[in-house]
Design a protein around this motif. Structure first.
Motif, PDB file in Angstrom:
ATOM      1  N   ASP A  41       0.812  -1.206   0.148  1.00 64.84           N
ATOM      2  CA  ASP A  41       0.011   0.038   0.060  1.00 64.84           C
ATOM      3  C   ASP A  41       0.901   1.298   0.017  1.00 64.84           C
ATOM      4  N   LEU A  44       0.523   3.623   3.072  1.00 68.11           N
ATOM      5  CA  LEU A  44       0.990   3.164   4.151  1.00 68.11           C
ATOM      6  C   LEU A  44       2.670   3.350   4.108  1.00 68.11           C
ATOM      7  N   GLU A 108       2.211   0.093  14.974  1.00 73.63           N
ATOM      8  CA  GLU A 108       1.121  -0.439  14.338  1.00 73.63           C
ATOM      9  C   GLU A 108       1.312  -0.401  12.655  1.00 73.63           C
ATOM     10  N   ASN A 111       4.224  -2.831  11.353  1.00 75.71           N
ATOM     11  CA  ASN A 111       3.597  -4.153  11.444  1.00 75.71           C
ATOM     12  C   ASN A 111       3.040  -4.334  10.214  1.00 75.71           C
ATOM     13  N   GLN A 112       2.009  -3.205   9.830  1.00 80.39           N
ATOM     14  CA  GLN A 112       1.283  -3.623   8.550  1.00 80.39           C
ATOM     15  C   GLN A 112       2.085  -3.667   7.506  1.00 80.39           C
ATOM     16  N   LYS A 115       4.457  -6.891   6.983  1.00 79.60           N
ATOM     17  CA  LYS A 115       3.533  -8.055   6.364  1.00 79.60           C
ATOM     18  C   LYS A 115       3.023  -8.083   4.952  1.00 79.60           C
ATOM     19  N   GLN A 116       3.156  -6.980   4.580  1.00 75.89           N
ATOM     20  CA  GLN A 116       3.155  -6.567   3.045  1.00 75.89           C
ATOM     21  C   GLN A 116       4.331  -6.969   2.306  1.00 75.89           C
TER      22      GLN A 116
END
Length: 250
Positions: A41, A44, A108, A111-112, A115-116
């Motif tokens: 993303d 992000l 936070e 972490n997102q 993962k991607q």
């Protein structure tokens, strides 16, 4: 020459074969490439970059400028030629993590984000395995359980160029040299600073790294046996011939 660009979206249609060839060529001749439509993303990414910058300004910058390295900024270039101008910190993600030390918003978002990135790394590993003629999950299994960490570096204003090195040695070994590990070099800008974030998807500490047997030349064979086989297959593909000889030796 332009850096290769791999558009992952084109793997889903009629351009799949061409895109796979581009990826194989990039891995074998360059050792690096741009990726488009990667599934990470973009909003992000920008959020993480802004939060990381904020974290650096609040926790690292003052410490760096109070260091012995920073005090050499006014010195002669000759005296600064071997100085490491980098100010960096390292986030560990797995198998163990140090993200609990970070502010909640950054933790936070990171972490997102990671993962991607792991999903992307494992997808690329599958594509490389396929291009090498290996089982789809060969590289992923070889790296399991992977060590994942992110290095954040700010290279401060410096009177001389600064080189960084980041080698992808494990892929070169697993591919038996078909894919290249290259030297990663960064030129410091004397007029400002540069923020970089590099997430490493490395083999776990106990992973055993070696060339994939399928990619290794046959060895310990009797030459006359090879010669007898050669005369019946001399107009066939050489790689297929070597593979057949290896199978004869099993």
């Amino acid at each position: 020459m332009e850096i290769p660009v791999i558009n992952l979206e084109e793997l889903e249609g009629e351009k799949r074969s061409t895109t796979m060839s581009l990826l194989h060529d990039a891995c074998g001749k360059w050792g690096f490439f741009w990726v488009e439509n990667h599934g990470v993303d973009e909003e992000l990414m920008e959020k993480v970059k802004a939060l990381v910058n904020k974290h650096y300004e609040e926790t690292m910058k003052e410490t760096f400028y109070g260091s012995d390295v920073a005090r050499t900024f006014g010195g002669a270039v000759a005296e600064a030629s071997n100085i490491d101008w980098e100010s960096s910190f390292f986030y560990r993600h797995q198998p163990d993590s140090n993200l609990s030390d970070l502010p909640e918003l950054l933790r936070e978002a990171m972490n997102q984000f990671v993962k991607q990135l792991i999903n992307l790394a494992e997808r690329l590993a599958e594509l490389m395995s396929e291009n090498l003629g290996l089982e789809k999950d060969y590289i992923k299994k070889t790296f399991s359980e992977p060590y994942v960490g992110t290095k954040v570096a700010s290279t401060q204003s410096a009177p001389i160029p600064r080189l960084f090195v980041n080698l992808g040695d494990q892929i070169e070994v697993v591919s038996n040299g078909i894919y290249k590990s290259i030297r990663h070099r960064v030129l410091a800008d004397k007029n400002g600073s540069r923020l970089s974030m590099a997430t490493f998807y490395n083999p776990g500490g106990d992973a055993i790294i070696s060339p994939a047997p399928k990619l290794v030349y046959p060895s310990q064979y009797r030459f006359q046996d090879y010669l007898d086989y050669y005369f019946t297959t001399k107009f066939s593909d050489k790689a297929a011939r070597f593979q057949s000889v290896k199978e004869m030796l099993v």
